[in-house]
Design a protein around this motif. Structure first.
Motif, short mmCIF file in Angstrom:
data_model
loop_
_atom_site.label_atom_id
_atom_site.label_comp_id
_atom_site.label_asym_id
_atom_site.label_seq_id
_atom_site.Cartn_x
_atom_site.Cartn_y
_atom_site.Cartn_z
N THR A 121 0.85 -1.13 0.08
CA THR A 121 -0.13 -0.03 0.14
C THR A 121 0.88 1.31 0.22
O THR A 121 0.38 2.19 -0.74
N ASN A 122 1.80 1.27 0.73
CA ASN A 122 2.54 2.54 0.93
C ASN A 122 3.79 2.94 -0.12
O ASN A 122 4.15 3.76 -0.60
N LYS A 132 -1.95 4.41 -9.42
CA LYS A 132 -2.11 5.19 -8.41
C LYS A 132 -3.34 6.43 -8.64
O LYS A 132 -3.25 6.96 -9.85
N LEU A 133 -4.46 6.43 -8.11
CA LEU A 133 -5.36 7.51 -8.07
C LEU A 133 -5.20 8.76 -7.45
O LEU A 133 -4.75 8.56 -6.44
N PRO A 134 -5.37 9.78 -7.91
CA PRO A 134 -5.14 11.12 -7.27
C PRO A 134 -6.26 11.24 -5.96
O PRO A 134 -7.06 10.66 -6.16
N ASP A 135 -5.64 11.76 -4.72
CA ASP A 135 -6.23 11.74 -3.53
C ASP A 135 -7.30 12.85 -3.65
O ASP A 135 -8.49 12.73 -2.92
N GLU A 136 -7.18 13.91 -4.45
CA GLU A 136 -7.93 15.04 -4.39
C GLU A 136 -9.06 14.78 -5.65
O GLU A 136 -8.98 14.02 -6.51
N ASP A 137 -10.22 15.59 -5.11
CA ASP A 137 -11.17 15.42 -6.18
C ASP A 137 -10.98 16.49 -7.54
O ASP A 137 -10.08 17.30 -7.23
#
Length: 126
Positions: A105-106, A118-123
Protein backbone atom coordinates in the motif's frame (compact mmCIF):
# COMPACT_ATOMS: atom_id res chain seq x y z
CA UNK A 1 -27.83 82.16 80.16
CA UNK A 2 -25.07 81.97 82.55
CA UNK A 3 -24.08 78.73 84.10
CA UNK A 4 -24.65 78.44 87.75
CA UNK A 5 -21.41 78.25 89.60
CA UNK A 6 -21.18 75.78 92.37
CA UNK A 7 -20.98 77.46 95.68
CA UNK A 8 -20.13 74.29 97.54
CA UNK A 9 -16.57 74.07 98.69
CA UNK A 10 -14.73 70.81 99.00
CA UNK A 11 -13.70 69.63 102.40
CA UNK A 12 -9.99 69.38 102.97
CA UNK A 13 -9.92 66.28 105.10
CA UNK A 14 -7.87 63.09 105.02
CA UNK A 15 -10.79 60.93 103.96
CA UNK A 16 -11.60 63.26 101.02
CA UNK A 17 -7.95 63.08 99.90
CA UNK A 18 -8.04 59.29 100.18
CA UNK A 19 -11.25 59.13 98.19
CA UNK A 20 -9.81 61.40 95.48
CA UNK A 21 -6.68 59.24 95.33
CA UNK A 22 -8.87 56.13 95.09
CA UNK A 23 -10.87 57.65 92.21
CA UNK A 24 -7.63 58.65 90.47
CA UNK A 25 -6.26 55.10 90.82
CA UNK A 26 -9.49 53.67 89.43
CA UNK A 27 -9.32 56.04 86.43
CA UNK A 28 -5.70 55.03 85.74
CA UNK A 29 -6.63 51.33 86.03
CA UNK A 30 -9.42 51.84 83.51
CA UNK A 31 -7.06 53.69 81.18
CA UNK A 32 -4.41 50.92 81.42
CA UNK A 33 -7.07 48.25 80.89
CA UNK A 34 -8.35 50.07 77.81
CA UNK A 35 -4.84 50.39 76.41
CA UNK A 36 -4.13 46.69 77.04
CA UNK A 37 -7.39 45.64 75.40
CA UNK A 38 -6.70 47.80 72.35
CA UNK A 39 -3.16 46.37 72.12
CA UNK A 40 -4.43 42.78 72.39
CA UNK A 41 -7.16 43.45 69.84
CA UNK A 42 -4.56 44.90 67.47
CA UNK A 43 -2.26 41.89 67.94
CA UNK A 44 -5.13 39.45 67.39
CA UNK A 45 -6.20 41.35 64.27
CA UNK A 46 -2.67 41.24 62.85
CA UNK A 47 -2.35 37.52 63.60
CA UNK A 48 -5.73 36.67 62.06
CA UNK A 49 -4.97 38.83 59.03
CA UNK A 50 -1.60 37.20 58.43
CA UNK A 51 -3.10 33.73 58.89
CA UNK A 52 -5.84 34.58 56.41
CA UNK A 53 -3.34 35.80 53.83
CA UNK A 54 -1.25 32.65 54.33
CA UNK A 55 -4.35 30.44 54.05
CA UNK A 56 -5.52 31.99 50.81
CA UNK A 57 -2.05 31.87 49.28
CA UNK A 58 -1.84 28.17 50.19
CA UNK A 59 -5.25 27.56 48.61
CA UNK A 60 -4.06 29.25 45.45
CA UNK A 61 -0.89 27.15 45.38
CA UNK A 62 -2.91 23.98 45.97
CA UNK A 63 -5.29 24.83 43.13
CA UNK A 64 -2.32 25.36 40.79
CA UNK A 65 -0.75 22.09 41.87
CA UNK A 66 -4.02 20.20 41.42
CA UNK A 67 -4.40 21.61 37.90
CA UNK A 68 -0.83 20.62 37.07
CA UNK A 69 -1.45 17.16 38.55
CA UNK A 70 -4.54 16.65 36.40
CA UNK A 71 -2.63 17.70 33.29
CA UNK A 72 0.17 15.29 34.13
CA UNK A 73 -2.36 12.50 34.76
CA UNK A 74 -3.88 13.13 31.33
CA UNK A 75 -0.41 13.18 29.76
CA UNK A 76 0.41 9.88 31.52
CA UNK A 77 -2.80 8.29 30.22
CA UNK A 78 -1.98 9.49 26.68
CA UNK A 79 1.54 8.10 26.92
CA UNK A 80 0.27 4.74 28.19
CA UNK A 81 -2.18 4.59 25.28
CA UNK A 82 0.63 5.45 22.85
CA UNK A 83 2.82 2.75 24.42
CA UNK A 84 0.02 0.23 24.04
CA UNK A 85 -0.48 1.22 20.40
CA UNK A 86 3.26 0.95 19.71
CA UNK A 87 3.43 -2.47 21.37
CA UNK A 88 0.52 -3.61 19.19
CA UNK A 89 2.34 -2.23 16.15
CA UNK A 90 5.48 -4.18 17.15
CA UNK A 91 3.45 -7.37 17.41
CA UNK A 92 1.88 -6.73 14.00
CA UNK A 93 5.26 -6.00 12.41
CA UNK A 94 6.44 -9.44 13.47
CA UNK A 95 3.82 -10.87 11.09
CA UNK A 96 5.23 -11.17 7.55
CA UNK A 97 1.85 -10.82 5.83
CA UNK A 98 1.20 -7.48 7.58
CA UNK A 99 4.62 -6.14 6.53
CA UNK A 100 3.96 -7.18 2.93
CA UNK A 101 0.56 -5.47 3.00
CA UNK A 102 2.14 -2.23 4.25
CA UNK A 103 4.80 -2.46 1.53
CA UNK A 104 2.12 -2.96 -1.12
CA UNK A 105 0.00 0.00 0.00
CA UNK A 106 2.71 2.51 0.88
CA UNK A 107 5.61 1.62 -1.40
CA UNK A 108 3.76 0.17 -4.44
CA UNK A 109 5.29 -3.29 -4.26
CA UNK A 110 3.30 -5.78 -6.27
CA UNK A 111 2.93 -9.49 -6.64
CA UNK A 112 4.00 -11.11 -9.88
CA UNK A 113 1.74 -10.14 -12.76
CA UNK A 114 -0.02 -7.27 -10.92
CA UNK A 115 -0.32 -3.74 -12.26
CA UNK A 116 -0.62 -0.86 -9.81
CA UNK A 117 -2.56 2.26 -10.66
CA UNK A 118 -2.21 5.30 -8.42
CA UNK A 119 -5.36 7.36 -8.16
CA UNK A 120 -5.17 10.99 -7.13
CA UNK A 121 -6.36 11.71 -3.61
CA UNK A 122 -7.93 15.04 -4.55
CA UNK A 123 -11.25 15.56 -6.28
CA UNK A 124 -11.00 16.76 -9.88
CA UNK A 125 -11.42 20.51 -10.32
CA UNK A 126 -13.93 20.21 -13.18
Amino acid sequence: MEEKKKKVTKLQSKSVHQYDAYIERQNRKKQRLTRRLVLYALIVTVIIGSMSVYHFSQRSIKADKMEEYEQLEQQLADLKQEESDLNNEIELLKDEDYVLEIARTNYFFSNEGELIFKLPDEDPSY
